[in-house]
Every structure is written in C-alpha cells, then in structure tokens.
Design an enzyme around this catalytic site. Structure first.
Site, PDB file in Angstrom:
ATOM      1  N   HIS A 271       0.862  -1.186   0.000  1.00  0.00           N
ATOM      2  CA  HIS A 271       0.000   0.000   0.000  1.00  0.00           C
ATOM      3  C   HIS A 271       0.895   1.231   0.000  1.00  0.00           C
ATOM      4  O   HIS A 271       1.949   1.248   0.602  1.00  0.00           O
ATOM      5  CB  HIS A 271      -0.892   0.017   1.258  1.00  0.00           C
ATOM      6  CG  HIS A 271      -2.055   0.926   1.125  1.00  0.00           C
ATOM      7  ND1 HIS A 271      -1.968   2.276   1.346  1.00  0.00           N
ATOM      8  CD2 HIS A 271      -3.333   0.699   0.752  1.00  0.00           C
ATOM      9  CE1 HIS A 271      -3.144   2.836   1.133  1.00  0.00           C
ATOM     10  NE2 HIS A 271      -3.999   1.906   0.764  1.00  0.00           N
ATOM     11  N   ASP A 328      -7.949  -5.147  -0.281  1.00  0.00           N
ATOM     12  CA  ASP A 328      -8.421  -6.004  -1.386  1.00  0.00           C
ATOM     13  C   ASP A 328      -8.087  -7.479  -1.206  1.00  0.00           C
ATOM     14  O   ASP A 328      -8.546  -8.302  -1.996  1.00  0.00           O
ATOM     15  CB  ASP A 328      -7.799  -5.505  -2.704  1.00  0.00           C
ATOM     16  CG  ASP A 328      -8.349  -4.132  -3.075  1.00  0.00           C
ATOM     17  OD1 ASP A 328      -7.550  -3.201  -3.263  1.00  0.00           O
ATOM     18  OD2 ASP A 328      -9.576  -3.997  -3.116  1.00  0.00           O
TER      19      ASP A 328
HETATM   20  C1  SDX Z   1      -6.091   0.173  -3.040  1.00  0.00           C
HETATM   21  O1  SDX Z   1      -4.321   4.644  -1.993  1.00  0.00           O
HETATM   22  C2  SDX Z   1      -5.304   4.017  -1.424  1.00  0.00           C
HETATM   23  O2  SDX Z   1      -5.731   4.373  -0.345  1.00  0.00           O
HETATM   24  C3  SDX Z   1      -5.882   2.879  -2.249  1.00  0.00           C
HETATM   25  C4  SDX Z   1      -6.892   2.005  -1.518  1.00  0.00           C
HETATM   26  C5  SDX Z   1      -8.172   2.758  -1.260  1.00  0.00           C
HETATM   27  O3  SDX Z   1      -8.895   2.390  -0.331  1.00  0.00           O
HETATM   28  O4  SDX Z   1      -8.509   3.638  -2.093  1.00  0.00           O
HETATM   29  O5  SDX Z   1      -6.352   1.564  -0.278  1.00  0.00           O
HETATM   30  C6  SDX Z   1      -7.274   0.785  -2.353  1.00  0.00           C
HETATM   31  O6  SDX Z   1      -5.803   0.558  -4.157  1.00  0.00           O
HETATM   32  C7  SDX Z   1      -5.257  -0.840  -2.298  1.00  0.00           C
HETATM   33  C8  SDX Z   1      -4.020  -1.344  -3.136  1.00  0.00           C
HETATM   34  C9  SDX Z   1      -4.528  -2.449  -4.078  1.00  0.00           C
HETATM   35  N1  SDX Z   1      -3.461  -2.820  -5.027  1.00  0.00           N
HETATM   36  C10 SDX Z   1      -2.819  -4.008  -4.943  1.00  0.00           C
HETATM   37  O7  SDX Z   1      -3.008  -4.854  -4.071  1.00  0.00           O
HETATM   38  C11 SDX Z   1      -1.842  -4.251  -6.098  1.00  0.00           C
HETATM   39  C12 SDX Z   1      -0.545  -4.839  -5.554  1.00  0.00           C
HETATM   40  N2  SDX Z   1       0.125  -3.814  -4.797  1.00  0.00           N
HETATM   41  C13 SDX Z   1       1.165  -3.057  -5.450  1.00  0.00           C
HETATM   42  O8  SDX Z   1       1.052  -2.889  -6.819  1.00  0.00           O
HETATM   43  C14 SDX Z   1       1.648  -1.858  -4.660  1.00  0.00           C
HETATM   44  O9  SDX Z   1       1.885  -2.287  -3.384  1.00  0.00           O
HETATM   45  C15 SDX Z   1       0.793  -0.597  -4.613  1.00  0.00           C
HETATM   46  C16 SDX Z   1       0.446  -0.118  -5.977  1.00  0.00           C
HETATM   47  C17 SDX Z   1      -0.455  -0.826  -3.835  1.00  0.00           C
HETATM   48  C18 SDX Z   1       1.606   0.458  -3.883  1.00  0.00           C
HETATM   49  O10 SDX Z   1       2.679   0.719  -4.671  1.00  0.00           O
HETATM   50  P1  SDX Z   1       3.839   1.736  -4.202  1.00  0.00           P
HETATM   51  O11 SDX Z   1       3.570   2.350  -2.892  1.00  0.00           O
HETATM   52  O12 SDX Z   1       4.084   2.641  -5.356  1.00  0.00           O
HETATM   53  O13 SDX Z   1       5.006   0.786  -3.926  1.00  0.00           O
HETATM   54  P2  SDX Z   1       6.092   0.446  -5.007  1.00  0.00           P
HETATM   55  O14 SDX Z   1       5.417  -0.017  -6.257  1.00  0.00           O
HETATM   56  O15 SDX Z   1       7.036   1.609  -5.078  1.00  0.00           O
HETATM   57  O16 SDX Z   1       6.819  -0.818  -4.346  1.00  0.00           O
HETATM   58  C19 SDX Z   1       7.833  -0.646  -3.358  1.00  0.00           C
HETATM   59  C20 SDX Z   1       8.612  -1.964  -3.389  1.00  0.00           C
HETATM   60  C21 SDX Z   1       9.077  -2.339  -4.805  1.00  0.00           C
HETATM   61  O17 SDX Z   1      10.224  -3.149  -4.664  1.00  0.00           O
HETATM   62  P3  SDX Z   1      11.697  -2.439  -4.876  1.00  0.00           P
HETATM   63  O18 SDX Z   1      11.668  -1.794  -6.261  1.00  0.00           O
HETATM   64  O19 SDX Z   1      11.814  -1.411  -3.747  1.00  0.00           O
HETATM   65  O20 SDX Z   1      12.703  -3.564  -4.776  1.00  0.00           O
HETATM   66  O21 SDX Z   1       7.747  -3.050  -2.966  1.00  0.00           O
HETATM   67  C22 SDX Z   1       7.555  -3.939  -4.051  1.00  0.00           C
HETATM   68  C23 SDX Z   1       7.964  -3.218  -5.315  1.00  0.00           C
HETATM   69  O22 SDX Z   1       8.410  -4.133  -6.319  1.00  0.00           O
HETATM   70  N3  SDX Z   1       6.140  -4.290  -4.049  1.00  0.00           N
HETATM   71  C24 SDX Z   1       5.651  -5.514  -4.241  1.00  0.00           C
HETATM   72  C25 SDX Z   1       4.267  -5.397  -4.099  1.00  0.00           C
HETATM   73  N4  SDX Z   1       3.941  -4.129  -3.849  1.00  0.00           N
HETATM   74  C26 SDX Z   1       5.101  -3.444  -3.819  1.00  0.00           C
HETATM   75  N5  SDX Z   1       6.282  -6.685  -4.515  1.00  0.00           N
HETATM   76  C27 SDX Z   1       5.472  -7.766  -4.655  1.00  0.00           C
HETATM   77  N6  SDX Z   1       4.134  -7.747  -4.529  1.00  0.00           N
HETATM   78  C28 SDX Z   1       3.496  -6.574  -4.260  1.00  0.00           C
HETATM   79  N7  SDX Z   1       2.166  -6.550  -4.144  1.00  0.00           N
END
Ligand code: SDX
Length: 392
Positions: A271, A328
């Site tokens: 998140h 989710d």
């Molecule tokens: C919602 O914003 C809100 O409030 C949204 C929400 C709401 O109520 O409106 O809460 C609803 O959208 C919840 C999120 C639902 N999405 C997912 O579950 C999709 C999977 N999650 C990711 O795509 C990700 O965690 C996000 C998009 C939710 C957040 O992305 P960020 O904060 O931009 O984090 P990032 O992509 O910069 O990741 C940081 C690190 C990375 O690794 P490094 O490059 O540092 O080595 O964490 C890793 C990412 O690769 N990472 C994950 C991961 N999420 C982040 N690795 C594996 N699986 C994941 N799910």
C-alpha cells in the site's frame, strides 16, 4: 541540471489538499472517518449512517437517518432510457465499463452541475446518485446473467435491497440471508472513503474544473478500475485461483513476487500509505472467517490466502518493504461467498466508495479550490531549431 527549482509565488498548489473527512496513519494502521474509528463504525453503524457522516460531517439523528433512507429509496427508479442503455451493452462488456458509462449517462439527464452552496441542491444530488447506483450495479449483474432487470423491494433496507435486486430469481421466492446482508454492510463501510487515493483524487481534480458531480464520479469509477487500485480485488481472486489450479504452491508464487525479472506481484499486498497492516484488511479477514464459518462454506481459496499471508509476513523481502495485506486481499472471498462474480468485485468497491467520493467532491467545491493543475519538473530537451523532413 541541478538548478534550484522555485515555484512562482502566484502558483496555487493543486498537487495536494487539506481535508477534514478521513484521517489515516499508515505507520500505526489508523483509519478514521470524521474522527470515528473504522473499527467502531464497522461494528456499530450501518452503511447509510456512515455515508451521511462522510458527506455531511455528522452522524445523522434518527429523523435525519430515516429521511435520508426514504429520500434515497424515492430516487431508486431509473429512467427507462437508461434501462435501454443497459440492454444495449453486449454481455461481454466489463461491469466497470458499464457502470462508468451509466453514471456518465446520468449526467446527460442531469448535468449534476450542483449549486454546492445550496444545501438542498446538494442533498438532492446525493440522494439521487445514492438511490440509482445500486440499481445500476444490480442491473449490470443481471444483464450479464441474462436475467430480467428488477427493482427488488423498496420495503427492505438499502443493503438488503442491493442483494435482492442482484440475486432475486424470477422463478423462486427470494430468501434474505442476514449473514450476507451484515457482511456486505460492513464491506461497504470499510470501502467508503480512504483519503486522497487515486480514484478520489481523480474525482476531486475532475470536479475542480466544475464538471458535474456525476461526471466526476464516472471518472473516479474509471480510475478505480485499475488493477493497482480497486481492480486489485478482482486480481487477488484470479491470482488465488491460479495458485489453486497450480496445486496450491504458494512458495512458487512468493518467489515470483520477489523476482525482479518477473512482472508478477502479490495482488492484495502492499500500500502506498499503510506500512503496517491495513486496518480494513484485519476486519475483513475476520469477517471472511465468520461468513464462511456461519454458512458452512469450506473455501480452499481462503486457506491459500491465509497461507500466502503467513509466508509473506515471515519473508524478509516483504518485511523489508513493509508489504502487508491490504483492503483487497480478503474482500473478494466474501463477495465470492455471496455469489458475486469476480468481474463484479470492483463494482462493489465503487458502490462502497460512492459516499467518500461525493464527500470529497463536495468539500473541494465548498472550499472553492482552484482548478487542479499539478506541477511538473521539465526534464526534456532544451530549445532546438526545426529540421525539414528531407534532412532528418
Ligand atoms: C487500493 O491509496 C489508497 O488508499 C488505495 C486504496 C483505497 O482504499 O482507495 O487503499 C485501495 O488501491 C489498495 C491497493 C490495491 N493494489 C494491490 O493490491 C496491487 C498490488 N500492490 C502493489 O502494486 C503496490 O503495493 C501498490 C500499488 C499498492 C503500492 O505501490 P507503491 O507504494 O508505489 O510501492 P512500489 O510499487 O514503489 O513498491 C515498493 C517496493 C518495490 O520493490 P523495490 O523496487 O523497492 O525492490 O515493494 C515492491 C515493489 O516491487 N512491491 C511488491 C508489491 N507491492 C510493492 N512486490 C510484490 N508484490 C506486491 N504486491
């Protein structure tokens, strides 16, 4: 170029905003709507009370609550021309595309160009969309299932009638299941608002151009559709199904999630703000256990989800990146127990988020915020002269 970037003094910051609606603390896992904790609201309030609280700022009195409920019910008829638009969609159309289009179509009937300074005008638009969206949600499901479009029963509560409109079979007496009604009420409350997330920011920025309320909501629905945002609940179930089909090998998928060369992400994890457990995920996980237990449903998908969660919480990659289950991760398991198809999960998220979007749109307009125009840092070419095509 390393130069100092200074914003011109006349620049109105539209990249961030002040808001009095929802407070969340990502480190501590705190979420409050208008100061009330999500834990208390999920336990003690119903969805319409929470919608009223978010939009108008206070929990309704009994009279206000009853009037809100009645006024919404009075708005739950949908113009027959909209019904024709529902009929016109091919069965293959994605429910989020249908809902976004229908919400936009409502704008054609009522630009939603609300006079926000008029409490009465604003209230009328609120009850109109709160009354119609559940019907459009139910009709979208019934359309895809080839069932006649139905209004359910106006004598039922808001959430009860959503389930009845969705699932009433033309051939047999509909039996209400209070366990599912209570679970859906809780899910809608937990999804009702979440500060400046992607879709809410979309609603605010579209509304800042003084586009109508319904047009702004339609834009928010489209943003929510993204699999990194609200579309994640559908992606979580598809991921869990794939793991189940693949023999339930969660370790293989954990390795994929950590492999930089593999685009696979553990959907439902991580998140932008919560670097601790999403408080909503805690409540939904408990509700999923209760619903499946009360209904006597043995769902191997829930076991796989719990196995993934356990592994991730003990895995250094996830611990280092503070990746925890988010809202989710478990919600789809309850929707599935209700008989809601996977491609309708994000529509249910939109139904829950509706009051939050309305509240945030209203706040932005009441504060007379300037048209949204986030800043950019230009990193492109410096000035250069045109080259005629035969010289390129
Ligand atoms: C919602 O914003 C809100 O409030 C949204 C929400 C709401 O109520 O409106 O809460 C609803 O959208 C919840 C999120 C639902 N999405 C997912 O579950 C999709 C999977 N999650 C990711 O795509 C990700 O965690 C996000 C998009 C939710 C957040 O992305 P960020 O904060 O931009 O984090 P990032 O992509 O910069 O990741 C940081 C690190 C990375 O690794 P490094 O490059 O540092 O080595 O964490 C890793 C990412 O690769 N990472 C994950 C991961 N999420 C982040 N690795 C594996 N699986 C994941 N799910």
């Amino acid at each position: 170029t390393g130069g100092v970037i200074t914003l011109d003094p006349g620049y109105k910051n539209t990249g961030s905003c002040e808001s009095a609606i929802t407070f969340l603390d990502g480190e501590k896992g705190i979420l409050r709507y208008r100061g009330y904790s999500i834990e208390e609201l999920a336990e003690k309030a119903d969805f319409l009370e929470v919608a009223y609280l978010l939009i108008f700022g206070e929990l309704p009195t009994k009279d206000q609550n009853d009037k809100f409920h009645d006024d919404i019910k009075a708005q739950s008829l949908v113009d027959d021309d909209i019904r024709k638009i529902v009929d016109a969609f091919p069965k293959s159309a994605h429910p989020m595309g249908i809902i976004s289009s229908l919400t936009s179509a409502l704008t054609a009937f009522n630009p939603g160009s609300v006079n926000v300074d008029s409490e009465e005008d604003m209230y009328k638009s609120v009850v109109k969309i709160m009354g119609k969206l559940p019907v459009l949600v139910a009709w979208t499901l019934r359309k895809k299932q080839g069932l006649p479009l139905d209004y359910g029963d106006k004598n039922l509560g808001y959430v009860e009638n959503v389930l009845k409109m969705m699932f009433k079979s033309p051939n047999e007496e509909y039996k209400q299941n209070q366990i599912l009604v209570d679970a859906l009420d809780k899910l809608l409350i937990l999804h009702a608002d979440h500060e400046q997330n992607c879709s809410t920011s979309t609603v605010r920025i579209v509304g800042s151009a003084h586009a109508g309320l319904f047009a702004s909501l339609s834009a928010g629905i489209s943003a929510l559709w993204g699999p990194l945002h609200g579309g994640a609940n559908q992606a979580v179930l598809e991921m869990l199904e794939a793991i189940k089909e693949d023999g339930g090998d969660t370790k293989k998928y954990m390795a994929k999630a950590k492999d930089k060369n593999d685009p696979f992400r553990l959907m439902g994890f991580g998140h932008r703000v919560y670097k601790n457990f999403d408080p909503r995920a805690r409540i939904i996980k408990k509700a999923a256990d209760e619903v499946l237990g009360d209904l006597g449903i043995e769902d191997p998908i829930l076991d796989i989800a719990k196995g993934l969660e356990k592994e991730a919480l003990e895995d250094q990659y996830f611990v280092d990146r503070k990746l925890y289950p988010n809202v989710d991760f478990y919600s789809g398991i309850i929707y599935r127990a209700m008989g809601i198809p996977t491609d309708m999960f994000t529509v249910m998220f939109a139904l829950g988020r509706l009051p939050g979007w309305i509240a945030q749109w209203r706040e932005m307009r009441l504060r007379k915020e300037p048209i949204g125009r986030p800043r950019q840092l230009y990193i492109g070419e410096t000035e250069r002269s045109f080259i005629p095509i035969y010289n390129r």
